[in-house]
Design a protein around this motif. Structure first.
Motif, PDB file in Angstrom:
ATOM      1  N   ALA A 200      23.423  27.527  88.116  1.00  0.00           N
ATOM      2  CA  ALA A 200      22.779  26.513  87.208  1.00  0.00           C
ATOM      3  C   ALA A 200      22.596  24.836  88.019  1.00  0.00           C
ATOM      4  CB  ALA A 200      23.834  26.471  86.271  1.00  0.00           C
ATOM      5  N   LEU A 201      21.162  24.707  87.404  1.00  0.00           N
ATOM      6  CA  LEU A 201      20.478  23.345  87.808  1.00  0.00           C
ATOM      7  C   LEU A 201      20.714  22.180  86.356  1.00  0.00           C
ATOM      8  CD1 LEU A 201      18.695  25.562  90.028  1.00  0.00           C
ATOM      9  CD2 LEU A 201      18.841  22.695  91.034  1.00  0.00           C
ATOM     10  N   ILE A 202      22.338  21.764  86.717  1.00  0.00           N
ATOM     11  CA  ILE A 202      22.104  20.958  85.359  1.00  0.00           C
ATOM     12  C   ILE A 202      21.596  18.757  85.974  1.00  0.00           C
ATOM     13  CG2 ILE A 202      23.837  22.378  84.395  1.00  0.00           C
ATOM     14  CD1 ILE A 202      25.656  20.434  84.710  1.00  0.00           C
ATOM     15  N   GLY A 203      21.191  18.167  84.797  1.00  0.00           N
ATOM     16  CA  GLY A 203      21.188  16.490  84.962  1.00  0.00           C
ATOM     17  C   GLY A 203      20.324  16.691  84.448  1.00  0.00           C
ATOM     18  N   PRO A 204      19.898  14.836  83.728  1.00  0.00           N
ATOM     19  CA  PRO A 204      19.053  13.795  83.564  1.00  0.00           C
ATOM     20  C   PRO A 204      17.819  14.603  83.309  1.00  0.00           C
ATOM     21  CG  PRO A 204      20.568  13.034  85.197  1.00  0.00           C
ATOM     22  CD  PRO A 204      21.071  13.979  85.664  1.00  0.00           C
ATOM     23  N   MET A 205      17.180  14.134  82.955  1.00  0.00           N
ATOM     24  CA  MET A 205      15.108  14.726  82.281  1.00  0.00           C
ATOM     25  C   MET A 205      15.275  13.983  83.954  1.00  0.00           C
ATOM     26  SD  MET A 205      14.953  13.252  78.532  1.00  0.00           S
ATOM     27  CE  MET A 205      16.125  12.894  78.458  1.00  0.00           C
ATOM     28  N   ALA A 206      14.075  14.998  84.161  1.00  0.00           N
ATOM     29  CA  ALA A 206      13.763  14.308  85.188  1.00  0.00           C
ATOM     30  C   ALA A 206      14.015  13.736  86.570  1.00  0.00           C
ATOM     31  CB  ALA A 206      12.440  13.471  85.173  1.00  0.00           C
ATOM     32  N   ALA A 207      15.285  14.641  87.093  1.00  0.00           N
ATOM     33  CA  ALA A 207      15.965  14.860  88.149  1.00  0.00           C
ATOM     34  C   ALA A 207      15.613  15.573  89.061  1.00  0.00           C
ATOM     35  CB  ALA A 207      17.221  14.598  87.671  1.00  0.00           C
ATOM     36  N   GLY A 208      14.603  16.402  88.770  1.00  0.00           N
ATOM     37  CA  GLY A 208      14.109  17.546  89.680  1.00  0.00           C
ATOM     38  C   GLY A 208      15.416  18.911  89.574  1.00  0.00           C
ATOM     39  N   LYS A 209      15.550  19.170  88.912  1.00  0.00           N
ATOM     40  CA  LYS A 209      16.276  20.618  88.503  1.00  0.00           C
ATOM     41  C   LYS A 209      15.425  20.718  88.754  1.00  0.00           C
ATOM     42  CE  LYS A 209      17.235  19.232  84.030  1.00  0.00           C
ATOM     43  NZ  LYS A 209      17.033  17.704  84.124  1.00  0.00           N
ATOM     44  N   SER A 210      14.159  21.266  87.726  1.00  0.00           N
ATOM     45  CA  SER A 210      12.646  22.548  88.158  1.00  0.00           C
ATOM     46  C   SER A 210      12.754  22.149  89.393  1.00  0.00           C
ATOM     47  CB  SER A 210      12.420  22.289  87.461  1.00  0.00           C
ATOM     48  OG  SER A 210      12.316  22.322  85.909  1.00  0.00           O
ATOM     49  N   SER A 211      12.157  21.351  89.932  1.00  0.00           N
ATOM     50  CA  SER A 211      11.639  21.626  91.419  1.00  0.00           C
ATOM     51  C   SER A 211      12.421  22.170  92.584  1.00  0.00           C
ATOM     52  CB  SER A 211      11.201  20.098  91.340  1.00  0.00           C
ATOM     53  OG  SER A 211      10.488  19.942  90.690  1.00  0.00           O
ATOM     54  N   VAL A 212      13.818  21.895  92.564  1.00  0.00           N
ATOM     55  CA  VAL A 212      14.592  21.902  93.548  1.00  0.00           C
ATOM     56  C   VAL A 212      15.096  23.354  93.195  1.00  0.00           C
ATOM     57  CG1 VAL A 212      17.045  21.162  94.376  1.00  0.00           C
ATOM     58  CG2 VAL A 212      15.697  19.272  93.832  1.00  0.00           C
ATOM     59  N   GLY A 213      15.104  23.679  91.491  1.00  0.00           N
ATOM     60  CA  GLY A 213      15.666  25.147  91.275  1.00  0.00           C
ATOM     61  C   GLY A 213      14.158  26.207  92.301  1.00  0.00           C
ATOM     62  N   ARG A 214      13.460  25.418  91.750  1.00  0.00           N
ATOM     63  CA  ARG A 214      12.568  26.448  92.124  1.00  0.00           C
ATOM     64  C   ARG A 214      12.499  27.445  93.823  1.00  0.00           C
ATOM     65  NH1 ARG A 214       8.378  24.195  90.113  1.00  0.00           N
ATOM     66  NH2 ARG A 214       8.888  25.049  87.818  1.00  0.00           N
ATOM     67  N   ARG A 215      12.384  25.873  94.523  1.00  0.00           N
ATOM     68  CA  ARG A 215      12.165  25.738  95.814  1.00  0.00           C
ATOM     69  C   ARG A 215      13.784  26.635  96.309  1.00  0.00           C
ATOM     70  NH1 ARG A 215       7.698  23.285  99.715  1.00  0.00           N
ATOM     71  NH2 ARG A 215       9.366  24.009 101.132  1.00  0.00           N
TER      72      ARG A 215
ATOM     73  N   LYS B 102      20.394  34.134  78.246  1.00  0.00           N
ATOM     74  CA  LYS B 102      19.347  35.659  78.436  1.00  0.00           C
ATOM     75  C   LYS B 102      19.241  35.121  80.397  1.00  0.00           C
ATOM     76  CE  LYS B 102      16.203  35.428  74.690  1.00  0.00           C
ATOM     77  NZ  LYS B 102      14.863  35.757  74.891  1.00  0.00           N
ATOM     78  N   SER B 103      19.480  33.843  80.673  1.00  0.00           N
ATOM     79  CA  SER B 103      18.791  33.897  82.230  1.00  0.00           C
ATOM     80  C   SER B 103      20.170  33.607  83.104  1.00  0.00           C
ATOM     81  CB  SER B 103      18.300  32.586  82.232  1.00  0.00           C
ATOM     82  OG  SER B 103      17.136  32.152  80.661  1.00  0.00           O
ATOM     83  N   LEU B 104      21.667  33.593  82.573  1.00  0.00           N
ATOM     84  CA  LEU B 104      22.483  33.107  83.694  1.00  0.00           C
ATOM     85  C   LEU B 104      23.242  34.406  83.721  1.00  0.00           C
ATOM     86  CD1 LEU B 104      24.471  30.588  82.168  1.00  0.00           C
ATOM     87  CD2 LEU B 104      23.035  30.370  83.917  1.00  0.00           C
ATOM     88  N   LEU B 105      21.956  35.259  84.607  1.00  0.00           N
ATOM     89  CA  LEU B 105      22.489  36.655  85.372  1.00  0.00           C
ATOM     90  C   LEU B 105      22.586  36.680  86.452  1.00  0.00           C
ATOM     91  CD1 LEU B 105      19.420  38.152  83.699  1.00  0.00           C
ATOM     92  CD2 LEU B 105      21.883  37.917  82.587  1.00  0.00           C
ATOM     93  N   PRO B 106      23.703  37.297  87.195  1.00  0.00           N
ATOM     94  CA  PRO B 106      24.349  37.138  88.241  1.00  0.00           C
ATOM     95  C   PRO B 106      23.083  37.327  89.546  1.00  0.00           C
ATOM     96  CG  PRO B 106      26.014  38.869  87.377  1.00  0.00           C
ATOM     97  CD  PRO B 106      24.278  38.025  86.673  1.00  0.00           C
ATOM     98  N   GLY B 107      22.859  36.526  90.832  1.00  0.00           N
ATOM     99  CA  GLY B 107      21.857  37.228  91.793  1.00  0.00           C
ATOM    100  C   GLY B 107      20.560  35.643  91.287  1.00  0.00           C
ATOM    101  N   HIS B 108      20.211  35.279  90.348  1.00  0.00           N
ATOM    102  CA  HIS B 108      19.407  34.156  89.001  1.00  0.00           C
ATOM    103  C   HIS B 108      19.581  32.576  89.726  1.00  0.00           C
ATOM    104  CE1 HIS B 108      18.063  38.044  87.912  1.00  0.00           C
ATOM    105  NE2 HIS B 108      17.457  37.372  86.694  1.00  0.00           N
ATOM    106  N   ILE B 109      19.003  31.790  90.114  1.00  0.00           N
ATOM    107  CA  ILE B 109      18.639  30.850  90.012  1.00  0.00           C
ATOM    108  C   ILE B 109      18.047  30.208  88.779  1.00  0.00           C
ATOM    109  CG2 ILE B 109      17.580  28.260  91.357  1.00  0.00           C
ATOM    110  CD1 ILE B 109      19.532  30.106  93.258  1.00  0.00           C
ATOM    111  N   VAL B 110      19.085  29.822  88.254  1.00  0.00           N
ATOM    112  CA  VAL B 110      18.561  28.390  86.493  1.00  0.00           C
ATOM    113  C   VAL B 110      18.398  27.457  86.487  1.00  0.00           C
ATOM    114  CG1 VAL B 110      18.319  29.066  84.263  1.00  0.00           C
ATOM    115  CG2 VAL B 110      19.757  30.601  85.732  1.00  0.00           C
ATOM    116  N   ALA B 111      17.441  26.616  85.922  1.00  0.00           N
ATOM    117  CA  ALA B 111      16.937  25.227  85.803  1.00  0.00           C
ATOM    118  C   ALA B 111      17.543  24.884  84.116  1.00  0.00           C
ATOM    119  CB  ALA B 111      15.536  24.251  86.533  1.00  0.00           C
TER     120      ALA B 111
END
Ligand SMILES: Nc1ncnc2c1ncn2[C@@H]1O[C@H](COP(=O)(O)OP(=O)(O)OP(=O)(O)O)[C@@H](O)[C@H]1O
Ligand SMILES: O=C(O)C1=C[C@@H](O)[C@@H](O)[C@H](O)C1
Ligand SMILES: [Mg+2]
Length: 194
Positions: free
Chosen positions: A17-32, A77-86
């Motif tokens: 799971a990627l957590i953190g402040p708004m616009a920190a880059g959770k979605s961008s880092v997570g996708r990569r 629904k998303s926090l499943l084994p093997g998943h990366i979740v922003a």
């Protein structure tokens, strides 16, 4: 001994799971990160939007509390084994969401105030619509203790490209998973990538 195909989660690592402040880059880092590790990626803000419409409209018409509940449902629904979740920046405010994170590898993604300013220009995030960087600073500071309590590692995106940060987070995740799988002590929670 043959693996039991009816229990695939036994061989998959815990969710990241990627957590953190708004616009920190959770979605961008997570996708990569998901690409590097060949795992499924979910962005809970996107899932909420896909199912319930734009986030600003949810805040405006139903309020933040309803948004937090919808967000929690998507995290669950998303926090499943093997998943990366922003997660969305404020998802950790929900107690039930925090409880779910106990079973995940949690990466805190951070950014400095000076680096975030350019990222939140003309912002679509309802909580920054009025206050800009000063609202970002206040909200990030209020939430910081919660983020730190939940995180296994911190990755700061202020100075380097996402690709480099994601590579280092991937290496850290694999090492962490190896240690957990072998019952070895894990790095302390103040580990930092930047
Ligand atoms: N290391 C970086 N260098 C330059 N720009 C970056 C970096 N990391 C993220 N960004 C940019 O910052 C913006 C916000 O990133 P992103 O959407 O990934 O953040 P977030 O933490 O998911 O935000 P949200 O609170 O909306 O979920 C994007 O435009 C992204 O391209
Ligand atoms: O930090 C927050 O409270 C938010 C962050 C975004 O990711 C969205 O989830 C929404 O704009 C609220
Ligand atoms: Mg995001």
């Amino acid at each position: 001994m043959t693996a039991d195909p009816s229990t695939p989660s036994a061989v998959l690592p815990p969710p990241v799971a990627l957590i953190g402040p708004m616009a920190a880059g959770k979605s961008s880092v997570g996708r990569r990160l998901a690409k590097i590790l060949s795992r499924d990626f979910v962005d809970t803000d996107r899932r909420v939007t896909a199912e319930h419409g734009p986030i600003p409209a949810i805040f405006e018409q139903q309020g933040e509390a309803v948004f937090r509940q919808l967000e929690h449902e998507q995290v669950a629904k998303s926090l499943l084994p093997g998943h990366i979740v922003a997660l969305g920046g404020g998802a950790v405010l929900n107690e039930a969401t925090r409880a779910l994170l106990a079973d995940a590898t949690v990466v805190l993604v951070t950014v400095t105030e000076s680096a975030v300013a350019a990222r939140i220009d003309n912002d679509r995030r309802p909580l920054l619509a009025e206050g800009g960087v000063s609202a970002w600073r206040r909200i990030a500071a209020d939430r910081e203790p919660i983020y730190r309590q939940l995180a296994h590692v911190e990755a700061d995106t202020s100075r380097r490209p996402i690709a480099h940060i994601a590579e280092e987070v991937a290496a850290w995740v694999l090492e962490h998973e190896h240690r957990v799988a072998h019952g070895e002590p894990t790095a302390d929670r103040s580990s930092r990538i930047d």
